[in-house]
Scaffold this active site. Structure first.
Site, PDB file in Angstrom:
ATOM      1  N   GLU A 144     -49.537 -30.552  -0.047  1.00 31.43           N
ATOM      2  CA  GLU A 144     -50.801 -30.677  -0.968  1.00 31.43           C
ATOM      3  C   GLU A 144     -51.876 -31.978  -0.788  1.00 31.43           C
ATOM      4  OE1 GLU A 144     -48.629 -31.364  -4.513  1.00 31.43           O
ATOM      5  OE2 GLU A 144     -47.109 -29.694  -4.088  1.00 31.43           O
ATOM      6  N   GLU A 179     -42.359 -21.577  -2.214  1.00 29.92           N
ATOM      7  CA  GLU A 179     -41.881 -22.102  -3.729  1.00 29.92           C
ATOM      8  C   GLU A 179     -42.083 -21.138  -4.578  1.00 29.92           C
ATOM      9  OE1 GLU A 179     -43.185 -26.085  -4.454  1.00 29.92           O
ATOM     10  OE2 GLU A 179     -43.258 -26.531  -2.256  1.00 29.92           O
TER      11      GLU A 179
HETATM   12  O1  9MR Z   1     -38.687 -29.108  -7.996  1.00 27.74           O
HETATM   13  C1  9MR Z   1     -39.161 -30.371  -7.900  1.00 27.74           C
HETATM   14  C2  9MR Z   1     -38.744 -30.942  -9.234  1.00 27.74           C
HETATM   15  O2  9MR Z   1     -37.350 -31.146  -9.561  1.00 27.74           O
HETATM   16  C3  9MR Z   1     -39.434 -32.343  -9.270  1.00 27.74           C
HETATM   17  O3  9MR Z   1     -39.447 -33.090 -10.532  1.00 27.74           O
HETATM   18  C4  9MR Z   1     -40.943 -32.262  -9.066  1.00 27.74           C
HETATM   19  C5  9MR Z   1     -41.623 -33.534  -8.962  1.00 27.74           C
HETATM   20  O4  9MR Z   1     -43.009 -33.310  -8.800  1.00 27.74           O
HETATM   21  O5  9MR Z   1     -41.097 -31.674  -7.997  1.00 27.74           O
HETATM   22  C6  9MR Z   1     -40.553 -30.431  -7.842  1.00 27.74           C
HETATM   23  O6  9MR Z   1     -40.750 -29.511  -6.667  1.00 27.74           O
HETATM   24  C7  9MR Z   1     -42.137 -29.549  -6.050  1.00 27.74           C
HETATM   25  C8  9MR Z   1     -42.397 -29.639  -4.681  1.00 27.74           C
HETATM   26  O7  9MR Z   1     -41.596 -30.609  -4.183  1.00 27.74           O
HETATM   27  C9  9MR Z   1     -43.831 -29.436  -4.300  1.00 27.74           C
HETATM   28  N1  9MR Z   1     -44.519 -28.304  -4.914  1.00 27.74           N
HETATM   29  C10 9MR Z   1     -44.377 -28.408  -6.382  1.00 27.74           C
HETATM   30  C11 9MR Z   1     -42.952 -28.449  -6.775  1.00 27.74           C
HETATM   31  C12 9MR Z   1     -42.969 -28.301  -8.457  1.00 27.74           C
HETATM   32  O8  9MR Z   1     -43.294 -29.429  -8.940  1.00 27.74           O
END
Ligand code: 9MR
Length: 387
Positions: free
Chosen positions: A163, A269
């Site tokens: 990102e 994802e």
């Molecule tokens: O699934 C992840 C969640 O448990 C966390 O709280 C969050 C924090 O930002 O990150 C989530 O995963 C993210 C991923 O690492 C990057 N893309 C977006 C995902 C959803 O936020």
């Protein structure tokens, strides 16, 4: 079932959930997800912290039955691994790599460099002053080297940067960008190329990859890297999608544009947010403050009406029709979670609501969307692909 207990015996094991742990494959006659999608692309799921600290977690049955690839939800991010200078918390990341290797699963190192979940200390010297560009690059190299030494023999695909591009195509004004400059992403890939093993696949990963500005900027970046000899081996479209957005046409357009660069696409994802959010609050509301209520949490008991299940299955079918049509350009499709119970969409953007996003329900059973995908894949096998 063989489980890598020795890898995680040092962790506190919480009580396993209520489901009986007989192999689900034994109870089933339909093909598993990985069988249905064999020859198309790898199919992945996410292991979260609850799973990685509980070797009897029921999600492991589904993972071993249906999936060929795994990603860590949080445990390989900079903050969770290395919260303070010199302090490393590697138990969950170690358990992830040990489990995946033991099961022979493809594994994703998620993620080397991300503006989020990276602690402030990373960007500061011991007196709290901002680091110089050179010092931050050295710190990034140190992290990449540690990951390579510890996991590089087993984890072969890495989300190098997550990102760093905005929807309008500009570079995200992250601390990495502010200190290093607009070549932060390029420098990150140079570091990864030098530190990770030669057979590691290096990916760029981002959300809303159907935004026109971001899509064009990603293509331009990949071409620029290729001209400069900076290795990039894949483009990750996260795929946090809604019930009607983005359209199948826009998803297809991005896949085609990305594949034109010559590197494969990874759907990294995938989840579909059944409840959505647009109808009850606007895009500019501070999402962190939204709490679950009767209006935004209509199926709080976890039971979805049959017509909603069908609508959800239709949307997954629409998405998979595109993915299967272009399976020659797609290396992997990873779901962000295993069951609706562990989806992050139960916490964001509404805290504590009961959302529906994945192919398995809260009883660990396949949903209508699962069967639609399996049927669609079988149909694609029997029919020549229309171009
Ligand atoms: O699934 C992840 C969640 O448990 C966390 O709280 C969050 C924090 O930002 O990150 C989530 O995963 C993210 C991923 O690492 C990057 N893309 C977006 C995902 C959803 O936020």
């Amino acid at each position: 079932m063989i489980r890598l207990k020795q890898a995680i015996t040092t962790l506190s094991l919480s009580a396993s959930l209520a489901i009986a742990s007989g192999s689900l494959a034994e109870q089933r006659s339909e093909p598993t997800l990985k069988e249905a999608l064999e020859g198309k692309f790898l199919v992945g799921a996410t292991l979260n912290g609850w799973m990685l600290s509980d070797s009897d977690h029921p999600a492991y049955d589904l993972i071993e039955t249906h999936f060929s690839s795994i990603s860590p939800a949080n445990s390989m991010k900079w903050g969770p691994m290395n919260p303070q200078p010199g302090e490393y918390k590697l138990e969950q990341a170690d358990a992830f790599a040990a489990y995946g290797a033991q099961q022979g699963l493809d594994m994703i190192g998620h993620t080397l460099f991300w503006h989020s979940q990276t602690p402030n200390w990373v960007f500061e010297d011991s007196e709290g002053n901002p680091l110089t560009r050179e010092a931050l690059l050295a710190r990034m190299r140190e992290r990449a080297r540690m990951m390579a030494e510890r996991y590089g023999d087993r984890i072969k695909t890495w989300d190098v940067v997550n990102e760093s591009i905005e929807g309008d195509g500009s570079w995200r004004k992250s601390k990495f960008q502010q200190i290093i400059g607009d070549d932060f992403t390029e420098q990150a890939f140079r570091i990864a190329m030098e530190e990770l093993p030669a057979d590691a696949k290096l990916l760029y990963n981002d959300y809303s990859m159907t935004d026109e500005g971001r899509r064009k900027a990603v293509v331009a970046m990949v071409k620029d890297f290729q001209e400069k000899g900076v290795r990039i081996d894949g483009i990750g479209m996260q795929g946090h999608w809604g019930m009607s957005y983005p359209s199948a046409q826009e998803i297809e357009k991005s896949i085609l544009m990305f594949a034109e660069t010559g590197v494969p696409v990874h759907i990294t994802e995938l989840d579909i947010d059944l409840l959505g959010r647009d109808h009850f609050f606007g895009a500019n509301v501070d999402i962190g403050r939204i709490q679950a209520n009767e209006e935004n949490n209509p199926y709080a008991d976890g039971k979805l009406p049959a017509e909603e299940e069908e609508r959800f299955a239709d949307r997954y079918a629409e998405v998979f029709a595109v993915l299967l049509k272009h399976s020659d350009k797609i290396e992997r499709v990873t779901f962000w979670g295993v069951t609706d119970e562990d989806s992050w969409l139960n916490f964001w953007p509404v805290r504590g609501r009961t959302n529906f996003a994945l192919l398995f329900d809260r009883d660990y059973q396949p949903k209508p969307a699962f069967y639609r995908i399996v049927e669609l894949a079988a149909k694609t096998n029997s029919e020549p692909t229309a171009e």
